[in-house]
Design a protein around this motif. Structure first.
Motif, mmCIF file in Angstrom:
data_model
loop_
_atom_site.group_PDB
_atom_site.id
_atom_site.type_symbol
_atom_site.label_atom_id
_atom_site.label_comp_id
_atom_site.label_asym_id
_atom_site.label_seq_id
_atom_site.Cartn_x
_atom_site.Cartn_y
_atom_site.Cartn_z
ATOM 1 N N ASN A 75 0.851 -1.181 -0.103
ATOM 2 C CA ASN A 75 0.021 -0.170 0.087
ATOM 3 C C ASN A 75 0.894 1.323 0.035
ATOM 4 O O ASN A 75 1.726 1.465 0.912
ATOM 5 N N LYS A 76 0.854 2.194 -0.997
ATOM 6 C CA LYS A 76 1.734 3.295 -1.236
ATOM 7 C C LYS A 76 1.013 4.447 -1.455
ATOM 8 O O LYS A 76 -0.037 4.527 -1.942
ATOM 9 N N THR A 77 1.611 5.570 -1.085
ATOM 10 C CA THR A 77 1.050 6.857 -1.167
ATOM 11 C C THR A 77 0.902 7.305 -2.815
ATOM 12 O O THR A 77 1.968 6.768 -3.537
ATOM 13 N N LEU A 366 1.915 19.063 3.285
ATOM 14 C CA LEU A 366 2.277 18.131 1.990
ATOM 15 C C LEU A 366 1.909 16.616 2.288
ATOM 16 O O LEU A 366 1.501 16.007 1.324
ATOM 17 N N GLU A 367 2.479 16.138 3.461
ATOM 18 C CA GLU A 367 2.167 14.574 3.679
ATOM 19 C C GLU A 367 0.546 14.171 3.565
ATOM 20 O O GLU A 367 0.365 12.897 3.249
ATOM 21 N N GLN A 368 -0.241 15.180 3.903
ATOM 22 C CA GLN A 368 -1.756 14.614 3.858
ATOM 23 C C GLN A 368 -2.235 14.951 2.448
ATOM 24 O O GLN A 368 -3.225 14.636 2.156
ATOM 25 N N LEU A 369 -1.498 15.710 1.665
ATOM 26 C CA LEU A 369 -2.134 15.919 0.289
ATOM 27 C C LEU A 369 -1.775 14.896 -0.776
ATOM 28 O O LEU A 369 -1.449 14.918 -2.003
ATOM 29 N N VAL A 370 -2.111 13.723 -0.275
ATOM 30 C CA VAL A 370 -1.731 12.469 -1.151
ATOM 31 C C VAL A 370 -3.112 11.406 -0.876
ATOM 32 O O VAL A 370 -3.680 11.578 0.267
ATOM 33 N N THR A 371 -3.303 10.672 -1.898
ATOM 34 C CA THR A 371 -4.101 9.454 -1.585
ATOM 35 C C THR A 371 -3.217 8.161 -1.465
ATOM 36 O O THR A 371 -2.173 8.080 -1.220
ATOM 37 N N ASN A 372 -3.852 7.102 -1.481
ATOM 38 C CA ASN A 372 -3.125 5.848 -1.393
ATOM 39 C C ASN A 372 -3.583 4.827 -2.763
ATOM 40 O O ASN A 372 -4.679 5.158 -3.282
ATOM 41 N N LYS A 373 -2.742 3.740 -2.748
ATOM 42 C CA LYS A 373 -3.122 2.850 -3.996
ATOM 43 C C LYS A 373 -2.321 1.364 -3.567
ATOM 44 O O LYS A 373 -1.313 1.609 -2.940
ATOM 45 N N TYR A 374 -3.325 0.223 -3.715
ATOM 46 C CA TYR A 374 -2.490 -1.161 -3.581
ATOM 47 C C TYR A 374 -1.871 -1.264 -4.762
ATOM 48 O O TYR A 374 -2.380 -1.583 -5.935
ATOM 49 N N TYR A 375 -0.595 -2.013 -4.380
ATOM 50 C CA TYR A 375 0.300 -2.775 -5.684
ATOM 51 C C TYR A 375 0.038 -4.171 -4.993
ATOM 52 O O TYR A 375 0.737 -4.525 -4.076
ATOM 53 N N VAL A 376 -0.480 -4.933 -6.041
ATOM 54 C CA VAL A 376 -0.570 -6.315 -5.695
ATOM 55 C C VAL A 376 0.445 -7.182 -6.901
ATOM 56 O O VAL A 376 0.199 -6.977 -8.092
#
Length: 384
Positions: A75-77, A366-376
């Protein structure tokens, strides 16, 4: 951008003067938000430097696991994509919002208020010059010069995909955006911040914190508006009179609620209940009395903007109860609400102070101005 801002000081200040010439001189809060001088440009440059020096917030691993079946999951930003911010008065938002979005690998659409149009256009010119020097597309930072009707039409039928909208202003602006937006909206809520003075509060400390929170910058969303005092405090009546005198000396208009009728001289006007919900953004404060900490918590949760709240007490147990039960983005024990700010809280430059509970609450840095995505990662895996 740092060099361009520094070398264009005269041009920026000249443009800002055109905006100032049109503003209402009786509105001090507007003036505080609107003015751009050398000090304000210094703060813009500082914001850009701070963000430049921060770690890249994108592609950071939040968690990773390998399952029994061999699948590897990270799980990455990830960037939001395109962010739209709608704001009033403050040209420095044109710098802070854009540099945050740029560093977070997102495109940003800036919808500034008409009262700062000349200042904003020059600042966006500076951004475009900086982008062009590095062969980057200027539409990464776009200024939307739209009126209210055009903005409404854009929200209803945007000409490009929007991933997040941040309305930064009063309740009318927020309601307008929530009504018409077709994507996620992160609320940067109103202030209307409260102080509760517990029955054991140290008085000199209370006065110092109160005056700082109320008068240090009245145009800020973290300024103090309402004060609740416990009726069981020692020398209650004389302290109410002391507050009246202190505020008068500091040129703060004071509204005394009817809960103080037993100690306020006859003839003093009492405000209506709905004033408890009002954000003043002026040299005005309202005082009321409560019987207990529970009553104070109930009133704050009912009327405040969910931004910042203070308890003045020397009792750790009372402070803990207040801070756990008051539903605000920031809760303070014996400290001014003026610290609800990205720079003051160690976050750095901020896009807004979020009063939402999703996706983030408090200073949106800055740290909060991202969402996340799962890499499988698999090797021909299929589910049984």
């Amino acid at each position: 951008m740092i060099k361009i801002l520094d070398s264009n000081r005269a041009k920026i200040i000249e443009a800002n003067k055109k905006d100032l010439d049109l503003y209402d001189p009786t509105d001090r809060a507007m003036y505080d938000r609107l003015i751009v001088d050398d000090y304000k440009i210094d703060t813009m440059i500082k914001a850009v430097k701070e963000v430049k020096d921060q770690e890249d917030p994108v592609d950071k691993i939040i968690s990773e696991i390998e399952l029994e079946n061999g699948l590897k999951i990270q799980n990455k930003t990830a960037p939001f994509g395109t962010i739209m911010i709608i704001y009033e008065s403050r040209p420095d938002v044109t710098i802070e919002a854009a540099v945050l979005a740029f560093k977070a690998n997102s495109k940003i659409l800036l919808k500034g208020g008409k009262e700062a149009i000349n200042s904003n256009l020059v600042l966006v010119e500076c951004w475009h010059e900086a982008l062009e020097k590095h062969d980057l597309p200027t539409d990464l930072i776009t200024f939307l010069n739209m009126n209210r009707i055009q903005t409404q039409e854009f929200l209803i039928a945007p000409t490009e995909k929007l991933d997040l909208i941040v309305p930064r202003g009063g309740e009318k602006l927020i309601a307008f955006v929530k009504e018409h937006a077709k994507c996620a909206v992160l609320i940067s809520g109103r202030g209307n911040n409260f102080m509760y003075i517990h029955d054991d509060a140290e008085w000199e400390k209370t006065i110092e914190v109160m005056l700082n929170a109320k008068t240090q910058k009245i145009s800020a969303c973290n300024a103090l508006d309402k004060i609740l005092i416990n009726k069981n405090i020692d020398q209650y009546s004389s302290k109410i009179q002391n507050l009246r005198q202190i505020f008068m000396t500091n040129k703060v208009e004071l509204a005394m609620h009817s809960s103080l009728a037993d100690v306020v001289p006859s003839g003093n006007s009492f405000e209506k209940e709905e004033v408890w919900e009002e954000e003043f953004l002026s040299m005005k404060a309202m005082i009321g009395a409560v019987e207990s900490i529970d009553e104070a918590i109930e009133m704050i949760n009912m009327y405040s903007g969910g931004h910042s709240s203070i308890i003045m007490t020397e009792k750790t147990k009372a402070a803990k109860k207040f801070m756990e039960q008051v539903d605000s983005a920031a809760v303070y024990h014996n400290a001014s609400t003026r610290f609800t700010d990205g720079g003051q809280m160690g976050v750095g430059a901020e896009l807004a102070i979020s009063t939402d509970k999703l996706h983030h609450r408090g200073p949106l840095g800055l740290e909060q101005l991202v969402t996340n995505k799962y890499y499988v990662f698999g090797d021909g895996h299929v589910r049984d």
